[in-house]
Design a protein around this motif. Structure first.
Motif, PDB file in Angstrom:
ATOM      1  N   ILE A 124      64.085   6.782  30.923  1.00  0.00           N
ATOM      2  CA  ILE A 124      64.272   6.202  29.586  1.00  0.00           C
ATOM      3  C   ILE A 124      63.035   5.389  29.246  1.00  0.00           C
ATOM      4  CG2 ILE A 124      65.651   4.680  28.142  1.00  0.00           C
ATOM      5  CD1 ILE A 124      68.053   5.280  29.839  1.00  0.00           C
ATOM      6  N   THR A 125      62.389   5.729  28.149  1.00  0.00           N
ATOM      7  CA  THR A 125      61.243   4.996  27.618  1.00  0.00           C
ATOM      8  C   THR A 125      61.491   4.746  26.132  1.00  0.00           C
ATOM      9  OG1 THR A 125      59.962   6.941  26.964  1.00  0.00           O
ATOM     10  CG2 THR A 125      59.774   6.236  29.276  1.00  0.00           C
ATOM     11  N   PRO A 126      60.671   3.924  25.491  1.00  0.00           N
ATOM     12  CA  PRO A 126      60.859   3.731  24.047  1.00  0.00           C
ATOM     13  C   PRO A 126      60.689   5.006  23.236  1.00  0.00           C
ATOM     14  CG  PRO A 126      59.505   1.979  24.963  1.00  0.00           C
ATOM     15  CD  PRO A 126      59.673   2.998  26.043  1.00  0.00           C
ATOM     16  N   GLU A 127      60.003   6.015  23.777  1.00  0.00           N
ATOM     17  CA  GLU A 127      59.741   7.240  23.024  1.00  0.00           C
ATOM     18  C   GLU A 127      60.777   8.322  23.278  1.00  0.00           C
ATOM     19  OE1 GLU A 127      57.422   5.828  25.036  1.00  0.00           O
ATOM     20  OE2 GLU A 127      56.385   4.724  23.434  1.00  0.00           O
ATOM     21  N   PHE A 128      61.287   8.442  24.489  1.00  0.00           N
ATOM     22  CA  PHE A 128      62.179   9.555  24.794  1.00  0.00           C
ATOM     23  C   PHE A 128      63.104   9.205  25.948  1.00  0.00           C
ATOM     24  CE2 PHE A 128      58.780  10.021  27.805  1.00  0.00           C
ATOM     25  CZ  PHE A 128      59.363  10.551  28.927  1.00  0.00           C
ATOM     26  N   LYS A 129      64.104  10.066  26.108  1.00  0.00           N
ATOM     27  CA  LYS A 129      65.030   9.999  27.227  1.00  0.00           C
ATOM     28  C   LYS A 129      65.160  11.402  27.801  1.00  0.00           C
ATOM     29  CE  LYS A 129      69.886   8.994  28.299  1.00  0.00           C
ATOM     30  NZ  LYS A 129      71.162   8.502  27.729  1.00  0.00           N
ATOM     31  N   ALA A 130      64.918  11.567  29.097  1.00  0.00           N
ATOM     32  CA  ALA A 130      64.911  12.891  29.707  1.00  0.00           C
ATOM     33  C   ALA A 130      65.619  12.854  31.044  1.00  0.00           C
ATOM     34  CB  ALA A 130      63.482  13.392  29.889  1.00  0.00           C
ATOM     35  N   VAL A 131      66.267  13.988  31.360  1.00  0.00           N
ATOM     36  CA  VAL A 131      66.973  14.127  32.624  1.00  0.00           C
ATOM     37  C   VAL A 131      66.504  15.408  33.294  1.00  0.00           C
ATOM     38  CG1 VAL A 131      69.205  14.327  33.769  1.00  0.00           C
ATOM     39  CG2 VAL A 131      68.983  12.912  31.730  1.00  0.00           C
ATOM     40  N   ARG A 132      66.121  15.309  34.562  1.00  0.00           N
ATOM     41  CA  ARG A 132      65.701  16.486  35.323  1.00  0.00           C
ATOM     42  C   ARG A 132      66.294  16.429  36.716  1.00  0.00           C
ATOM     43  NH1 ARG A 132      59.277  17.275  34.526  1.00  0.00           N
ATOM     44  NH2 ARG A 132      59.730  19.042  35.919  1.00  0.00           N
ATOM     45  N   THR A 133      66.518  17.590  37.309  1.00  0.00           N
ATOM     46  CA  THR A 133      67.065  17.698  38.657  1.00  0.00           C
ATOM     47  C   THR A 133      66.012  18.275  39.589  1.00  0.00           C
ATOM     48  OG1 THR A 133      69.296  18.043  37.783  1.00  0.00           O
ATOM     49  CG2 THR A 133      68.904  18.680  40.068  1.00  0.00           C
ATOM     50  N   PHE A 134      65.834  17.624  40.735  1.00  0.00           N
ATOM     51  CA  PHE A 134      64.820  18.039  41.702  1.00  0.00           C
ATOM     52  C   PHE A 134      65.491  18.300  43.047  1.00  0.00           C
ATOM     53  CE2 PHE A 134      62.753  15.376  38.585  1.00  0.00           C
ATOM     54  CZ  PHE A 134      61.564  16.029  38.317  1.00  0.00           C
ATOM     55  N   SER A 135      64.812  19.091  43.856  1.00  0.00           N
ATOM     56  CA  SER A 135      65.248  19.314  45.226  1.00  0.00           C
ATOM     57  C   SER A 135      64.879  18.112  46.085  1.00  0.00           C
ATOM     58  CB  SER A 135      64.597  20.582  45.786  1.00  0.00           C
ATOM     59  OG  SER A 135      64.787  20.671  47.187  1.00  0.00           O
ATOM     60  N   LEU A 189      57.935  15.335  45.760  1.00  0.00           N
ATOM     61  CA  LEU A 189      56.572  15.127  45.249  1.00  0.00           C
ATOM     62  C   LEU A 189      56.507  15.443  43.763  1.00  0.00           C
ATOM     63  CD1 LEU A 189      54.458  16.580  48.204  1.00  0.00           C
ATOM     64  CD2 LEU A 189      54.743  14.180  47.576  1.00  0.00           C
ATOM     65  N   GLU A 190      57.232  16.489  43.336  1.00  0.00           N
ATOM     66  CA  GLU A 190      57.309  16.794  41.901  1.00  0.00           C
ATOM     67  C   GLU A 190      57.977  15.640  41.148  1.00  0.00           C
ATOM     68  OE1 GLU A 190      59.194  20.485  41.145  1.00  0.00           O
ATOM     69  OE2 GLU A 190      57.928  21.617  42.538  1.00  0.00           O
ATOM     70  N   LEU A 191      59.028  15.067  41.754  1.00  0.00           N
ATOM     71  CA  LEU A 191      59.697  13.921  41.134  1.00  0.00           C
ATOM     72  C   LEU A 191      58.727  12.754  40.969  1.00  0.00           C
ATOM     73  CD1 LEU A 191      62.138  12.198  40.262  1.00  0.00           C
ATOM     74  CD2 LEU A 191      62.627  11.817  42.689  1.00  0.00           C
ATOM     75  N   ALA A 192      57.945  12.462  42.007  1.00  0.00           N
ATOM     76  CA  ALA A 192      56.979  11.358  41.929  1.00  0.00           C
ATOM     77  C   ALA A 192      55.946  11.614  40.843  1.00  0.00           C
ATOM     78  CB  ALA A 192      56.304  11.169  43.286  1.00  0.00           C
ATOM     79  N   GLY A 239      55.370   9.427  37.394  1.00  0.00           N
ATOM     80  CA  GLY A 239      54.058   8.889  37.058  1.00  0.00           C
ATOM     81  C   GLY A 239      53.595   9.329  35.691  1.00  0.00           C
ATOM     82  N   GLU A 240      53.808  10.599  35.343  1.00  0.00           N
ATOM     83  CA  GLU A 240      53.413  11.093  34.015  1.00  0.00           C
ATOM     84  C   GLU A 240      54.199  10.400  32.912  1.00  0.00           C
ATOM     85  OE1 GLU A 240      54.165  15.206  34.265  1.00  0.00           O
ATOM     86  OE2 GLU A 240      52.489  15.636  35.654  1.00  0.00           O
ATOM     87  N   SER A 241      55.442  10.011  33.212  1.00  0.00           N
ATOM     88  CA  SER A 241      56.271   9.331  32.210  1.00  0.00           C
ATOM     89  C   SER A 241      55.990   7.844  32.142  1.00  0.00           C
ATOM     90  CB  SER A 241      57.754   9.559  32.527  1.00  0.00           C
ATOM     91  OG  SER A 241      58.064  10.930  32.590  1.00  0.00           O
ATOM     92  N   TRP A 288      69.295   8.437  50.667  1.00  0.00           N
ATOM     93  CA  TRP A 288      68.293   7.719  49.875  1.00  0.00           C
ATOM     94  C   TRP A 288      66.990   7.542  50.642  1.00  0.00           C
ATOM     95  CZ3 TRP A 288      66.285   3.187  51.805  1.00  0.00           C
ATOM     96  CH2 TRP A 288      66.990   2.581  52.846  1.00  0.00           C
ATOM     97  N   LYS A 289      67.035   7.658  51.969  1.00  0.00           N
ATOM     98  CA  LYS A 289      65.865   7.345  52.786  1.00  0.00           C
ATOM     99  C   LYS A 289      64.671   8.258  52.525  1.00  0.00           C
ATOM    100  CE  LYS A 289      68.327   5.011  56.523  1.00  0.00           C
ATOM    101  NZ  LYS A 289      68.596   4.956  57.978  1.00  0.00           N
ATOM    102  N   PRO A 290      64.826   9.615  52.479  1.00  0.00           N
ATOM    103  CA  PRO A 290      63.644  10.441  52.193  1.00  0.00           C
ATOM    104  C   PRO A 290      63.068  10.185  50.816  1.00  0.00           C
ATOM    105  CG  PRO A 290      65.637  11.779  52.251  1.00  0.00           C
ATOM    106  CD  PRO A 290      66.003  10.441  52.791  1.00  0.00           C
ATOM    107  N   VAL A 291      63.936   9.899  49.847  1.00  0.00           N
ATOM    108  CA  VAL A 291      63.446   9.602  48.496  1.00  0.00           C
ATOM    109  C   VAL A 291      62.662   8.297  48.508  1.00  0.00           C
ATOM    110  CG1 VAL A 291      64.122   9.259  46.093  1.00  0.00           C
ATOM    111  CG2 VAL A 291      65.447  10.799  47.545  1.00  0.00           C
ATOM    112  N   TYR A 292      63.200   7.306  49.179  1.00  0.00           N
ATOM    113  CA  TYR A 292      62.523   6.008  49.252  1.00  0.00           C
ATOM    114  C   TYR A 292      61.195   6.123  49.986  1.00  0.00           C
ATOM    115  CZ  TYR A 292      62.064   0.932  49.732  1.00  0.00           C
ATOM    116  OH  TYR A 292      61.619  -0.369  49.644  1.00  0.00           O
ATOM    117  N   ASN A 293      61.174   6.902  51.079  1.00  0.00           N
ATOM    118  CA  ASN A 293      59.947   7.043  51.860  1.00  0.00           C
ATOM    119  C   ASN A 293      58.816   7.659  51.039  1.00  0.00           C
ATOM    120  OD1 ASN A 293      61.147   5.954  54.129  1.00  0.00           O
ATOM    121  ND2 ASN A 293      61.754   7.929  54.960  1.00  0.00           N
ATOM    122  N   LEU A 294      59.168   8.618  50.148  1.00  0.00           N
ATOM    123  CA  LEU A 294      58.126   9.281  49.359  1.00  0.00           C
ATOM    124  C   LEU A 294      57.674   8.437  48.167  1.00  0.00           C
ATOM    125  CD1 LEU A 294      57.809  12.961  49.071  1.00  0.00           C
ATOM    126  CD2 LEU A 294      57.880  11.563  51.072  1.00  0.00           C
TER     127      LEU A 294
END
Length: 420
Positions: free
Chosen positions: A39-50, A57-60, A64-66, A80-86
């Motif tokens: 959620i940003t002032p310009e848009f709201k987007a939802v995506r699902t990642f593996s 890495l795609e999520l990161a 960053g692009e957003s 949550w641990k692998p997500v947090y580690n990356l």
């Protein structure tokens, strides 16, 4: 990969609450997928990642692009641990939040709505992150916790050995305090190898156990069958394996505990706390107490204090709740040791409370006191000074004297007090 995006314009419905974080993301983490809502002032987007490394890495990259600055996720099991580690170390403020604190209103529930709910709460500054130590301390935690599991397994193996001995009518535990001590191991080894002579087995005793020669002869007279010898041999090998693994972990933990040497020495001075207990407590707490404003915050986080449950002016059952089970276990174990330390404040506290509230509540109160002591030792850099076993009597001498005199008078005596 699923992608949902919506532009946020002037006509879009939004919350009337103040927006604290303008660029934020909420993550709904599962075993195989993670749903992210930005959620940003310009848009709201939802995506699902593996949850594979490539997907994370795609999520990161997408975060960053957003231009996301705040990221929040639930602490769901270990997922949550692998997500947090990356994501750790990137340009995000990363929060791991207790799932109980962000539970949505019951009703329509999907992964997308969960991610949106987390992002919306984060956007309005309504989330508070859990304490997540740095990577080095997380690694130390894993080592210490694994060692604790091996120690528990070792205790289970000793219990199985005891069951085999009982089945063979051998009452070694009735005479020897520790059947796996130096004397006990020699006897068990001889039994496993086929030695049935009670006199010869009793002669293997060492130290003070030699004084119990006649009792040992009687205890070691039994009927051990071939299958019991095989079980005993297997269990002794398992015991040796666990002892070797625990020794290796001890060396690794000792090496990693180098920066905590002063803190370990300070904690070791508290009654009931030994070297291993100090390592376990510091591995869970760390040494930086600035994250806990008061000792009450620390006790509440560790869940070794009563919970708040009051309604209509009546205080209801205040269960302690579920906190850090590894820290709580170490504190309770140390509390039992402190309760048996004669002449100490903690022992006096235990006996004072156990008489009125029971042993379990008293031991948890002692565990609470130990945690408060450690908090001040680490925060203030002080050393432990015991208040003494007569602290509660000295705190109010007159009330103690009156109480004792009243008890004697109820037995039919006349009491005359004279100061010495």
């Amino acid at each position: 990969m699923v992608k949902v995006a919506r532009q946020l314009g002037a006509g879009s419905r939004g919350s009337s609450m103040e927006v604290v974080n303008t660029h934020c993301a909420g993550l709904d983490v599962h075993k195989k997928t993670v749903v992210a809502c930005v959620i940003t002032p310009e848009f709201k987007a939802v995506r699902t990642f593996s949850t594979m490394t490539s997907g994370l890495l795609e999520l990161a990259d997408w975060l960053g692009e957003s231009q996301v600055t705040q990221v929040a996720m639930e602490s769901t099991g270990v997922f949550w641990k692998p997500v947090y580690n990356l994501l750790e170390g990137l340009d995000f403020t990363l929060l791991v939040v207790n799932a109980k604190h962000i539970k949505a209103v019951p009703g329509r529930k999907t992964d997308v709505k969960d991610a949106e709910w987390i992002a919306d709460l984060l956007r309005h500054g309504l989330l508070q992150g859990s304490y997540i130590p740095d990577r080095s301390q997380r690694e130390l935690r894993e080592l210490v916790r694994y060692r604790r599991n091996l120690i528990r397994q070792r205790a289970q193996v000793v219990n199985r050995i005891q069951q085999v001995l009982e089945g063979a009518n051998i009452k070694l535990s009735s005479v020897a305090t520790d059947i796996t001590g130096a004397s006990g191991r020699e006897m068990l080894k001889a039994l496993a190898e086929g030695d049935d002579d009670p006199q010869h087995l009793a002669a293997l005793a060492k130290g003070r156990l030699r004084n119990k020669g006649l009792e040992l002869v009687q205890a070691l007279k039994g009927m051990m069958g071939p299958h019991q010898r095989m079980l005993l041999q297997s269990q002794l090998r398992h015991l040796d394996f666990l002892a070797q693994e625990i020794a290796q972990l001890d060396q690794e933990v000792e090496q990693r505990m180098g920066p905590f040497e002063e803190a370990i020495q300070a904690a070791d001075a508290v009654p009931g706390i030994g070297l291993r207990a100090a390592e376990e407590i510091l591995a869970e707490l760390g040494t930086d107490m600035s994250r806990f404003p008061t000792e009450g915050h620390l006790a509440s986080w560790a869940k070794v204090c009563p919970g708040n449950n009051e309604s209509a002016g009546k205080r209801k059952n205040g269960h302690t709740g579920h906190g850090n089970p590894w820290l709580r276990s170490a504190l309770v174990e140390a509390a039992w040791g402190a309760a048996r330390t004669k002449g100490s404040y903690l022992s006096a506290q235990y006996h004072r409370l156990a008489a009125r509230r029971g042993a379990k509540r008293a031991i948890l109160a002692v565990a609470h006191s130990i945690l408060v002591i450690i908090y001040h030792l680490l925060r203030d850099g002080t050393t432990y000074r015991d208040l003494g076993g007569n602290y509660f009597d000295e705190r109010n001498r007159q009330a103690t004297v009156r109480r004792a005199a009243r008890r004697i008078e109820t037995l039919g005596y006349k009491v005359t007090l004279q100061a010495v």
